[in-house]
Design an enzyme around this catalytic site. Sequence first.
Site, PDB file in Angstrom:
ATOM      1  CG  ASN A  78      -0.196  -0.129   2.523  1.00 51.36           C
ATOM      2  OD1 ASN A  78       0.531   0.769   2.920  1.00 51.36           O
ATOM      3  ND2 ASN A  78      -0.369  -1.272   3.205  1.00 51.36           N
ATOM      4  NE  ARG A  79      -1.186   4.579  -4.581  1.00 49.34           N
ATOM      5  CZ  ARG A  79      -1.916   5.228  -5.486  1.00 49.34           C
ATOM      6  NH1 ARG A  79      -2.449   6.397  -5.172  1.00 49.34           N
ATOM      7  NH2 ARG A  79      -2.106   4.712  -6.684  1.00 49.34           N
TER       8      ARG A  79
END
Length: 398
Positions: free
Chosen positions: A204-205
């Site tokens: 994920n970011r």
Amino acid sequence: MRIVLGVAGGIAAYKAVLLLRALREAGHEVRVVPTRAALEFVGRPTWEALSGQRVTTDVFEDVDEVAHVAIGQHADLVVVAPATADLLARAASGQADDLLTATLLVTRAPVLLAPAMHTEMWEHPATVANVATLRSRGVHVLDPASGRLTGADTGPGRLPEPDEIAAAALALVDARPADLAGLHVVVSAGGTREPVDPVRYLGNRSSGRQGVALARAALARGARVTLVAANLAVPPPGGVDVVTVGTAAQLRDAVRTAAKDADVVVMAAAVADFRPVSPADAKIKKREGAAAPTIELVETVDVLAELARDRVRPGQVVVGFAAETGDAHGSVLEHGRAKALRKGADLLAVNAVGDGLGFGTEDNEVTILDAAGRPVASARGSKDDVAHALWDAVRALV
């Protein structure tokens, strides 16, 4: 506030110019104290023009002002960036052979050192011992960032970015009371990565900035802090115990271990909801004419719900984060309320993500819900501001 900015003789001295500007623009008075070697990289006129103050390096300059004593006595905060291997060694051994090391001996203000050097120097046993000595004396020593160094080589040793150094330094003199003194808090930060094959992963970011800000704020308020760090894009604050993890399973184990004697656990990490059932042992190849591979996923353990359900010590406070996007089934806050009821944490900080919000940004906006999904606080601003707002809410429960 009167800040002393020490600059040692490394190529990263150019970044200290940006740090100086950031501190000045925040309204602080900054006295730059470079070493002689630092002036080989950035000259005296630059420091004087940007600080608005005279710059000296030698204890025999400005003798009538007794500068080698007065500068440290009058400082509210001392920051050294970059702190070279040589500077760390001289500071650890108590030398006072120039104005900067004399200032470090005299000052009783908080001191933050931001190391920068080649990887081999940072990892040398002498440097490791010097850093341990300085930290044992209460000096805050940041871990360097990893990345491109002076030449073609890369690795740990890169100076953290100026805004990160400024935030870590100013957190040390935050006017808030040490109202978390005597508490052990565990904070998870970053994003987990679930292997698909030896070179690919589901991730994920999350940069880990909010979790790092939470750890930094808790430290500034007197807590003993354990940071469970999953693939951070920013360096952890100096003075905290760091446990490095990669996957959701590793994070779960590390948090549960650290939580055994914790008063508060804050799950700020973005933990994967799914992982591949069977990661490939070798890199999955793209073959002409062949169908794309199908990756079967399985749910990971809900670490937050598990912590909330199985409190490992009486009175432990468990806090979660809910990164949400609105959709056809509800708004960000509606999804957050449902999650608060489902997870069972004492507090849940709900924030919107996507389109430049939340992940990877310098600012954040959260609504803090109680276990029944009722708003108890909200915060908007820098991630340090949000961190303090969350600790204010936690403090009401412990």
